[in-house]
Design a protein around this motif. Structure first.
Motif: not given
Length: 136
Positions: A31-40, A46-48
């Motif tokens: 779920a966090e990955a989906r949200r992070a996709a919109s926050e470049p 996010w990667l770490y």
């Protein structure tokens, strides 16, 4: 605040949320990955954060065993959920991330505990992690 410090906070949020809700960390991570996709702009942290959470998921029995062995009369399930998450993050960094010196992992964990947990949590977490660090 460094990107890795921000990542630890994100990882803490994910692990804490999963623990409190009784959900699998992988579901909260997705779920966090989906949200992070919109926050470049937050990609570096996010990667770490994802690396930490994946590492905790992959090594959780080993991490929990180290924490339990070194926590001196504190069962893991009796610890505050924030402390469990902070300890898992730090122990993963200490045992499985050669890029992070043990002292840095301990200092970062203590700072997270001071900010997000009880007044006693910083010294408790420092003690557990110092014992793990000594025993290797």
């Amino acid at each position: 605040m460094s990107a890795r410090s921000k990542a630890r906070k994100r990882a803490l949020d994910i692990l804490f949320q999963a623990d409190v809700r009784g959900e699998e960390p992988a579901l909260v991570l997705a779920a966090e990955a989906r949200r992070a996709a919109s926050e470049p702009a937050r990609e570096a942290s996010w990667l770490y954060a994802r690396e930490i959470v994946d590492g905790v998921i992959d090594h959780r029995p080993e991490l929990d065993e180290a924490i339990t062995t070194h926590s001196r009369d504190w069962r893991l399930e009796r610890m505050p959920a924030v402390d469990r998450a902070v300890l898992r993050i730090a122990v993963w960094e200490m045992l499985h991330n050669d890029e992070i010196p043990t002292a840095v992992a301990i200092d970062e964990a203590v700072e997270l505990a001071k900010e997000y947990s009880t007044d006693e949590s910083g010294s408790f977490i420092h003690g557990v992690l110092a014992r793990i660090g000594r025993d290797g």
